[in-house]
Every structure is written in C-alpha cells, then in structure tokens.
Enzyme design. Structure first.
Site, PDB file in Angstrom:
ATOM      1  N   SER A 297       0.943  -1.178   0.259  1.00 54.31           N
ATOM      2  CA  SER A 297      -0.066   0.012  -0.033  1.00 54.31           C
ATOM      3  C   SER A 297       0.876   1.413  -0.025  1.00 54.31           C
ATOM      4  CB  SER A 297      -0.733  -0.163   1.230  1.00 54.31           C
ATOM      5  OG  SER A 297      -2.005   0.793   1.136  1.00 54.31           O
ATOM      6  N   ASP A 308      10.185   5.071 -10.184  1.00 54.00           N
ATOM      7  CA  ASP A 308       9.824   5.780 -11.303  1.00 54.00           C
ATOM      8  C   ASP A 308      10.762   7.017 -11.673  1.00 54.00           C
ATOM      9  OD1 ASP A 308       7.792   3.743 -11.604  1.00 54.00           O
ATOM     10  OD2 ASP A 308       6.093   5.225 -11.744  1.00 54.00           O
ATOM     11  N   LYS A 322      -0.552  -3.994  -3.415  1.00 50.65           N
ATOM     12  CA  LYS A 322      -1.821  -3.565  -2.966  1.00 50.65           C
ATOM     13  C   LYS A 322      -2.014  -2.278  -3.611  1.00 50.65           C
ATOM     14  CE  LYS A 322      -4.832  -1.993   0.741  1.00 50.65           C
ATOM     15  NZ  LYS A 322      -4.771  -0.487   0.536  1.00 50.65           N
TER      16      LYS A 322
END
Length: 528
Positions: A297, A308, A322
């Site tokens: 999460s 990224d 998740k």
C-alpha cells in the site's frame, strides 16, 4: 393587486419548495461527512432481516446476522474492502492515529502474572515510579494475579480517558507497592529505528504510516543530518502501509521540483494528483529502499515514486502488490466500513495492484505461494506480469500489476529452519529469556551506554546458551541438535532482544541489523 397575489401565492410557494428541495438534495450529496443515508424503500436484505427478527422460531442476535451479511457482500468486491465491528474500531483508529490513552508500559504475562517488560521514558508510569520487573497484583479494585487474565483484559483495565487515574498494586522484590498513575496520550511509534551506520550512511525503519509518521520521520532525519548524514537506507520491509498522505509527504522530502508522486482515480472518485510542493530535506543524497513481500500500500506508493523517478535503488524482494485506496465510513451503530474507492498509480502510470479475480483466499494465498514456488529464494522465480512493462524516467524496465520488483534481489534466509528453531520463534521463549536475563544482570548491562557499545562489547556465553536451552526445554523444545548456523542466528536474536529491553526497538535493530544481508547490500551499493 392583492387578489392577483392571492391567486399566484400557492404557485410561488410550490416553486419555492421545489427549488429548496433540489438545493437540499444537492447539499446533502456534497456534504463532507462520512455518513450516508438513503430515503429509498427497504431492500430485500432489510426485509429478510426484519422477517427474521419478527417471525423466526428462536431468538437470534440480529445485529450479528447483519454483520455477517455485510461481510458476505464485501467478499464479492475486493480483498481490502472490510467491515470493522464496533468493538474493534477503537483499536483500528488508534493505530492510524498513532496514539491511545493509557499508562505507558509494555507487559507480558508469565505464570499467570502481569510483568512490566518496559516503561515508556517520561510516560505516566515512569513519572509514577513503575519499573521493569514489577508484577501486578491489583488494578484499582480488580485482583489480576492468578486470575488467568488475558492481554485483552489487561488493556481494557489500563486504558481509559486522558487524565483519569488508575491505582496499581505491584510486587517488587517481594514488597507490595501501590502507585497512582494518571492516564495520558501514549504514542504508537511508526519509526522503529533511526541511527548512523557509519561513513555518513544513515538508517531509518518505518513500520507503518499513521498520522504521526511524517512528523516522526522528519525528527529522525534531522537528528541524523546533525550527525553527518550523507546517504540513507530507508527500510520499509514488513510495512503494511496506512495513511497515503503521510507517504506522499515523505516522498516530497526526496524528490525535487513539482514532480508527480502518485495519482488516484476511481469510477466515483475523480482523478487526484499528489505532487511535490516544497524543497525537501534529502533531495540530493544517495538513497536505498529495502522492501519485501510484507511491504504494501503506502509503502509501495513511496517506493514506486522513487523507482519511477530513478531516485532510489530498491533492494529486497517483490512487494505485496496492493494498489487500492480505501476510505473509512462510520456507521450508525458505531461500526465502520472501509471501502475501496479508487486505485493509485505511480508517476509513469503503473497500477501496483495484484489480480483478485479468483477471490480473497487465492489473493492472500499468493503470498504463501511465493515461498512454495521458490520466489523468495531465487530471483529467477519472480513472477512479474510481463504484459505490463513500463520504463522509468531514466529508461529502466519496470513492471505493473504485481507489486514493486526490486533492482537487486535478496533471498530470504529463514525458510529452512529446523522444527526446533521454528518452535522457538513461534513460542515467545526468546523474549521471555531476554526479559529475565535483563533483570538478573542489570549491573553488568548498565555498563553499556549505547547500542553501539553493546554490539561491540557483549557476547552470549555458553553458560547463557545452556540457560536458554533449559528454558526452551520447559516448552518441550530440544536445542541440543540444531545446526550451527541456526544457533548463531538464535544467539543474535537473543542478543538483540536483550538490547530491546534496554533501548526498546532501536536497540533491537541496531544489534540485529549487524548480520542483515539486505542492509549489507544496501551499504555496498552506497559505497560504490
């Protein structure tokens, strides 16, 4: 003129009422509350509940039936939409709030007696005079020794409203003592450890994201910077997530400009972007993030953004996967519904969420299957969804739809324990021994002023090992034939647990991390 007004007056009243109703419904639909009410007619579900209540042959607990019906409905949605019964809600909310009201001790129950394991420094019990080793006899007028008391019962006795008093009678060195403790706010810390590894490298372990996590993180980061922090290892292993905003605030401390951190979107939940909005405290130093299958999460939001933007090196094993956002809605009976309202996406558009089309059981079994399939032992067994291939801002290949895959894989090294070792780790014997050892060797242990001194100076003797073996034997666990590697690992855990008695969780990790392969790899990468 009066006659004309009388003719039109009913129509004017009707129009006014209709406009008022329209505005009223619009205002209701846009109210920023957490409760929703419907004027619709009864549903078949409600009709069935009413019939059971009024016509069923025997007495039934209708509320319990209702809870079961709600859970059954949610099981048809996703694995993270959950119903929280009234009796469990306070504990859930306290964990997210990062505090509760109590007396500030850690306890365990040995021989049907509550033992004080640790006392929160400067907390209510510390101020009142309670010490580690005290044995509870009474809490207010309730006798608690020799009553087969449970941990849940103890918590109910000790917690209460802020400012209220509780009178505790304890046995200390065979002497009965009475203390009056004023309940106060007790923090549930989300930073387990924050210390310098040496060479300008710092280490911070976050165990969850609660309402206090960002504040705790900033305090820890500033402390390490004052000690010469240049490079950082951020440990998110076993972190199940929590409050999204706390994770994005921490990401902002690592990313510069107005970079996108994450965005959320759902059918009834418009796209919302989380972007950097200020200059961060650690935008330039090298950064490593440790993750494993327990990282989920909000942990994946943070690590996904750093991956990224090529801001951090990710080390460990593939994370949980998740990528769903829940909102909590309070219900009229004091229970709550935590409902999935959106998905979150990393800056390059990855959804981290694993598939749950085969139901909740298969969804959670996927984690244990990673052990059975060998994924946690070998990088070649990692099951990435190759149909969801992305590239980071720097051109590195990454995957969506199945958690965060690390840049460097570290196998789990605890998967082949003997039966005796497994029993030891499940039994709590290590913690019991560490507590008793601490009480019996206070003078010796007081010579160590810091965990670093303890790491270098303390060693576990053969006599200590034999004493531990004797304690294990009381639980029918034989340690005589365990392999040397397992013995060494167990002695390290014992040493770390003794350090926890002295310096709480930070002491534990500063000792235990000395043999952590993932941390060793992190330091190796930072020193390149």
């Amino acid at each position: 003129m009066n006659k004309k007004i009388q003719v039109w007056l009913p129509l004017l009243f009707s129009l006014t009422m209709i406009v008022g109703m329209i505005f009223g419904y619009q205002m209701r639909d846009n109210m920023p509350g957490k409760r929703f009410f419907s004027l619709d007619k009864s549903t078949p579900l409600q009709e069935v509940m009413d019939l059971i209540k009024s016509r069923y042959v025997d007495d039934v607990k209708v509320n319990a039936l209702g809870d079961t019906a709600i859970m059954a409905m949610l099981s048809k949605l996703d694995p993270h939409s959950v119903f929280i019964p009234k009796e469990e809600l306070q504990g859930v909310n306290e964990d997210l709030a990062g505090k509760f009201f109590g007396i500030g001790i850690e306890f365990n129950i040995f021989d049907d007696t509550i033992n004080v394991i640790n006392v929160l420094p400067d907390g209510p019990s510390f101020i009142a005079g309670l010490q580690a080793g005290d044995k509870f006899i009474k809490v207010d007028d309730s006798l608690v020794a020799g009553q087969k008391i449970t941990s849940e019962r103890v918590r109910k006795l000790l917690r209460g409203d802020m400012g209220t008093k509780v009178v505790i009678t304890v046995l200390r060195n065979n002497t009965k003592k009475v203390f009056t403790v004023n309940r106060d706010a007790i923090p549930i810390v989300s930073i387990d450890a924050g210390y310098m590894l040496g060479g300008g490298i710092g280490y911070i372990k976050i165990n969850k994201f609660s309402q206090s996590t960002y504040r705790e993180f900033m305090q820890t980061l500033e402390k390490l910077q004052a000690q010469g922090l240049k490079e950082l290892v951020l440990d998110l292993r076993g972190n199940p997530g929590g409050i999204l905003d706390e994770a994005t605030e921490i990401a902002d401390e690592f990313l510069d400009g107005d970079k996108l951190i994450t965005y959320t979107e759902g059918k009834n939940f418009p796209k919302k972007e989380y972007r950097c909005k200020r200059q961060g405290l650690f935008e330039k130093g090298s950064l490593v993030v440790l993750m494993d299958e327990g990282s989920a999460s909000a942990s994946e939001v943070l690590s996904g953004a750093l991956q990224d933007w090529d801001r951090a090196t990710i080390i460990g094993r593939r994370s949980f996967g998740k990528g769903l956002v829940q909102e909590q809605y309070d219900l009229s009976d004091g229970s709550a519904l935590r409902l999935t309202v959106a998905r979150y996406y990393t800056p390059i558009g990855r959804s981290i969420q694993r598939s749950y089309t085969n139901g909740g059981k298969a969804y959670y079994d996927e984690i244990s299957n990673r052990f059975h399939d060998g994924e946690v032992f070998s990088a070649d067994s990692v099951k990435n969804d190759t149909s969801k291939l992305y590239k980071t801002m720097g051109g590195k290949k990454v995957y969506g739809g199945g958690g965060i895959t690390p840049d460097f894989f570290i196998p789990i090294d605890t998967g082949n324990y003997s039966l005796s070792a497994t029993k030891i780790y499940l039994s709590g014997t290590i913690g019991d021994f560490a507590y008793k050892y601490y009480l019996q060797n206070l003078q010796q242990l007081s010579a160590y002023k810091t965990p670093a001194q303890f790491v270098k100076g303390f060693s576990f003797s053969e006599a200590d090992w034999n004493a531990f073996g004797a304690l294990a034997a009381k639980d029918s666990i034989n340690l005589n034939a365990i392999p040397a590697k397992e013995k060494s690992e167990m002695q390290l855990r014992l040493k770390a647990s003794i350090a926890r008695q002295i310096w709480r969780s930070e002491g534990f990790y500063e000792v235990y991390n000395t043999e952590d392969n993932a941390l060793k790899k992190a330091v190796e990468e930072l020193l390149k």
